[in-house]
Motif scaffolding. Structure first.
Motif: not given
Length: 359
Positions: A209-225
């Motif tokens: 969940l923390i890694s954000g692999v379930w989100k798209t690549s651009i969304e991961r740029l803004f990922l916070w916890i």
């Protein structure tokens, strides 16, 4: 004169000649001529009256008929124009629906092509002896809880787009505030459902969940916890809302409170990373290349609580923001939020397609 002629004719028939009295004939003629003149004048008056009536009928009758006949084509033209306008309106609606369907199909095709490229990459890695799940490819999860989360999250995104469109329709149709507030609460509950399924998958694999692999690549740029940063999202949304002075003041204070909560959680994340690194580095050797990881496992359990707290801040921020807005403002805010997140996903798909294009 008529009587004398009659007498003459009768006398001829009787073969008897009777002389006519000129004075009596003159008197008869004189009387008859006055009578005939009166009769002629009376007949002429009747003829004049009849002619005037005929003229009046011919004057008013055809004009009324012409007006009626002229009004009939005008009514036909108006009806035809109304029919053309209605047909044009229906044509525009069909065209709009067709364009929206094409856009949805295009995005779906981009998503499928992206998944196809990811599958090709996974197959290439597996042929090389590398486990794709270790590299964090979406869809490569081996845990049942993670696989279920990916399905639920994809369904959540589709439903969120539908709820955003419903809010748009309600806002444009002039729906009353009561019904609009009901849609706003429904959209807010939808975000609460996302935080619940995230808490479930965090307990299954918090690193996933923390890694954000379930989100798209651009969304991961803004990922916070494991999600979006609430204060940054508010900074994006607030300028798009027409706020009163006291509303702007309240939302400014809310942004400040969000930043304080984020700083506290970020400091907790940094401390957790430091203690986790120390626990791994100081793990007691058990022989055979194995180490004691009990302390490190405990630190990962703390990470689960940290992610849940971050989602709690996100949920509270949404609730507090909507409480400071009218139903129409809240609907517009949720529409802007949904469109912003969808644009990030669309940008990721477009970027992935660019990378897949041959040079």
């Amino acid at each position: 004169m008529n009587s004398s002629s009659t007498q003459y004719i009768n006398s001829k028939r009787m073969d008897v000649y009777e002389p006519m009295n000129p004075f009596s004939m003159w008197g008869d003629f004189k009387g008859n001529i006055y009578q005939d003149a009166a009769m002629i004048i009376e007949v002429d008056a009747k003829l004049e009256n009849q002619l005037s009536e005929d003229n009046s009928h011919t004057t008013h009758g055809p004009s009324n008929q012409c007006d009626q006949e002229a009004s009939k084509p005008a009514d036909k033209v108006l009806r035809r124009l109304a029919q053309n306008r209605e047909a044009a309106r229906k044509s525009r609606l069909r065209k709009k629906a067709y364009v929206q369907q094409l856009e949805a199909s295009r995005l779906k095709l981009l998503h499928l092509e992206q998944e196809l490229e990811q599958t090709k990459a996974q197959c290439a890695l597996m042929r090389g002896g590398v486990n794709a799940s270790q590299l964090g490819f979406p869809g490569a999860a081996t845990h049942a809880g993670i696989a279920a989360f990916e399905i639920e999250y994809e369904q959540w995104v589709d439903l969120q787009n539908k709820k955003t469109n419903n809010l748009k329709t309600a806002l444009n149709s002039g729906m009353d505030d009561t019904e609009l507030d009901r849609l706003v609460q429904d959209a807010l509950n939808h975000y609460a459902n996302l935080f619940n399924i995230k808490a479930t998958v965090a307990k299954a694999d918090v690193c996933y969940l923390i890694s954000g692999v379930w989100k798209t690549s651009i969304e991961r740029l803004f990922l916070w916890i494991g999600g979006f940063r609430p204060s940054e999202l508010l900074k994006v949304l607030v300028p798009q809302l027409q706020l009163l002075d006291h509303q702007s003041h309240d939302l400014y204070n809310l942004i400040q409170a969000c930043q304080q909560a984020e700083d506290s959680l970020s400091q907790g994340m940094e401390k957790l990373q430091q203690t986790l690194a120390e626990a791994v580095a100081c793990g007691q050797a058990l022989g055979g290349g194995c180490y004691e990881m009990r302390n490190a496992m405990d630190k990962l359990e703390e990470l689960v609580r940290l992610v849940i707290q971050a989602d709690y801040v996100r949920h509270e921020t949404l609730q507090q923001t909507l409480r400071n807005l009218t139903p129409r403002q809240a609907a517009q805010g949720l529409i802007s939020l949904g469109e912003y997140l969808q644009r990030l996903r669309d940008l990721s798909s477009t970027w992935a397609m660019r990378l897949c294009e041959p040079a």
